[in-house]
Scaffold this motif. Structure first.
Motif, PDB file in Angstrom:
ATOM      1  N   UNK A  71       0.845  -1.193   0.000  1.00 45.14           N
ATOM      2  CA  UNK A  71       0.000   0.000   0.000  1.00 45.14           C
ATOM      3  C   UNK A  71       0.880   1.242   0.000  1.00 45.14           C
ATOM      4  N   UNK A  72       0.348   2.310  -0.560  1.00 45.31           N
ATOM      5  CA  UNK A  72       1.098   3.556  -0.634  1.00 45.31           C
ATOM      6  C   UNK A  72       1.438   4.059   0.768  1.00 45.31           C
ATOM      7  N   UNK A  73       2.699   4.407   0.971  1.00 46.05           N
ATOM      8  CA  UNK A  73       3.168   4.884   2.265  1.00 46.05           C
ATOM      9  C   UNK A  73       3.606   3.781   3.209  1.00 46.05           C
ATOM     10  N   UNK A  74       3.509   2.533   2.769  1.00 47.44           N
ATOM     11  CA  UNK A  74       3.896   1.412   3.619  1.00 47.44           C
ATOM     12  C   UNK A  74       5.101   0.686   3.034  1.00 47.44           C
ATOM     13  N   UNK A  75       5.737  -0.115   3.880  1.00 44.24           N
ATOM     14  CA  UNK A  75       6.897  -0.891   3.456  1.00 44.24           C
ATOM     15  C   UNK A  75       6.505  -2.365   3.384  1.00 44.24           C
ATOM     16  N   UNK A  76       6.994  -3.027   2.352  1.00 48.90           N
ATOM     17  CA  UNK A  76       6.778  -4.463   2.194  1.00 48.90           C
ATOM     18  C   UNK A  76       8.116  -5.169   2.131  1.00 48.90           C
ATOM     19  N   UNK A  77       8.094  -6.451   2.484  1.00 50.28           N
ATOM     20  CA  UNK A  77       9.337  -7.216   2.507  1.00 50.28           C
ATOM     21  C   UNK A  77       9.122  -8.554   1.806  1.00 50.28           C
ATOM     22  N   UNK A  78      10.092  -8.968   0.996  1.00 48.62           N
ATOM     23  CA  UNK A  78      10.036 -10.259   0.324  1.00 48.62           C
ATOM     24  C   UNK A  78      10.173 -11.364   1.371  1.00 48.62           C
ATOM     25  N   UNK A  79       9.317 -12.353   1.297  1.00 46.48           N
ATOM     26  CA  UNK A  79       9.342 -13.408   2.311  1.00 46.48           C
ATOM     27  C   UNK A  79      10.522 -14.359   2.153  1.00 46.48           C
ATOM     28  N   UNK A  80      11.148 -14.393   0.986  1.00 54.33           N
ATOM     29  CA  UNK A  80      12.273 -15.310   0.783  1.00 54.33           C
ATOM     30  C   UNK A  80      13.633 -14.651   0.980  1.00 54.33           C
ATOM     31  N   UNK A  81      13.858 -13.506   0.333  1.00 59.18           N
ATOM     32  CA  UNK A  81      15.203 -12.908   0.410  1.00 59.18           C
ATOM     33  C   UNK A  81      15.284 -11.753   1.408  1.00 59.18           C
ATOM     34  N   UNK A  82      14.155 -11.220   1.841  1.00 54.25           N
ATOM     35  CA  UNK A  82      14.162 -10.155   2.835  1.00 54.25           C
ATOM     36  C   UNK A  82      14.333  -8.759   2.278  1.00 54.25           C
ATOM     37  N   UNK A  83      14.357  -8.596   0.960  1.00 56.91           N
ATOM     38  CA  UNK A  83      14.472  -7.252   0.377  1.00 56.91           C
ATOM     39  C   UNK A  83      13.257  -6.421   0.755  1.00 56.91           C
ATOM     40  N   UNK A  84      13.496  -5.152   1.064  1.00 56.44           N
ATOM     41  CA  UNK A  84      12.420  -4.250   1.485  1.00 56.44           C
ATOM     42  C   UNK A  84      12.072  -3.283   0.363  1.00 56.44           C
ATOM     43  N   UNK A  85      10.788  -2.969   0.253  1.00 54.02           N
ATOM     44  CA  UNK A  85      10.278  -2.066  -0.765  1.00 54.02           C
ATOM     45  C   UNK A  85       9.362  -1.056  -0.092  1.00 54.02           C
ATOM     46  N   UNK A  86       9.565   0.216  -0.377  1.00 53.87           N
ATOM     47  CA  UNK A  86       8.735   1.282   0.161  1.00 53.87           C
ATOM     48  C   UNK A  86       7.929   1.886  -0.979  1.00 53.87           C
ATOM     49  N   UNK A  87       6.616   1.870  -0.837  1.00 52.50           N
ATOM     50  CA  UNK A  87       5.719   2.373  -1.880  1.00 52.50           C
ATOM     51  C   UNK A  87       5.338   3.816  -1.567  1.00 52.50           C
ATOM     52  N   UNK A  88       5.610   4.717  -2.510  1.00 53.38           N
ATOM     53  CA  UNK A  88       5.302   6.137  -2.335  1.00 53.38           C
ATOM     54  C   UNK A  88       4.467   6.639  -3.510  1.00 53.38           C
ATOM     55  N   UNK A  89       3.642   7.674  -3.292  1.00 56.40           N
ATOM     56  CA  UNK A  89       2.917   8.256  -4.423  1.00 56.40           C
ATOM     57  C   UNK A  89       3.904   8.853  -5.431  1.00 56.40           C
ATOM     58  N   UNK A  90       3.571   8.763  -6.698  1.00 57.83           N
ATOM     59  CA  UNK A  90       4.457   9.284  -7.739  1.00 57.83           C
ATOM     60  C   UNK A  90       4.586  10.793  -7.583  1.00 57.83           C
ATOM     61  N   UNK A  91       5.825  11.333  -7.652  1.00 58.33           N
ATOM     62  CA  UNK A  91       6.012  12.769  -7.423  1.00 58.33           C
ATOM     63  C   UNK A  91       5.406  13.667  -8.506  1.00 58.33           C
ATOM     64  N   UNK A  92       5.312  13.187  -9.740  1.00 60.75           N
ATOM     65  CA  UNK A  92       4.782  14.018 -10.827  1.00 60.75           C
ATOM     66  C   UNK A  92       3.807  13.218 -11.688  1.00 60.75           C
ATOM     67  N   UNK A  93       2.630  12.907 -11.158  1.00 62.06           N
ATOM     68  CA  UNK A  93       1.709  12.057 -11.923  1.00 62.06           C
ATOM     69  C   UNK A  93       1.178  12.704 -13.195  1.00 62.06           C
TER      70      UNK A  93
END
Length: 132
Positions: free
Chosen positions: A102-124
């Motif tokens: 979800x926008x504004x939240x962080x997600x993590x891959x369950x296998x490798x542990x890489x983290x992803x932060x979802x942000x609103x696009x700066x210039x839609x």
């Protein structure tokens, strides 16, 4: 303007950009320059390619190094969420881990542990701009 086979240097390269080009050139047809440069794209997609945006639909995958919660990968979205696929997990895995973030939240891959932060696009407004 047209592209001749002598200026491209390689018919196979032309075939990659314009499917069916070799057959058309062998019949004596001349491939138009717009078709070669834009790889057969039309309309809005054609205008985006001419403006320098080679990936107007944002389909090209980006290889990211592994990350952690201190330095997550920034993923932009136009919606309130984004679905991403992590393929960097293990060499012997033959599937893609899809993660809904979800926008504004962080997600993590369950296998490798890489983290992803979802942000609103700066210039839609720049992405969906389509002037006729």
């Amino acid at each position: 303007a047209v592209v001749s086979t002598q200026s491209t240097g390689n018919l196979l390269e032309l075939e990659k950009k314009v499917p069916g080009a070799i057959e058309r050139v062998n019949k004596g047809e001349i491939i138009p320059e717009w078709e070669y440069i834009t790889e057969g794209k039309l309309g809005w997609e054609y205008r985006q390619v001419l403006a320098g945006n080679q990936d107007p639909w944002c389909l090209e995958s980006i290889h990211y190094p592994r990350s952690n919660h201190a330095r997550p990968h920034i993923i932009y979205t136009m919606e309130s969420y984004r679905i991403i696929g992590c393929v960097d997990c293990m060499d012997d895995l033959h599937y893609i881990n899809y993660i809904l973030i979800k926008s504004g939240e962080m997600g993590r891959c369950r296998d490798c542990g890489s983290c992803f932060l979802c942000l609103p696009h700066p210039e839609p407004e720049l992405i969906w701009q389509d002037h006729h």
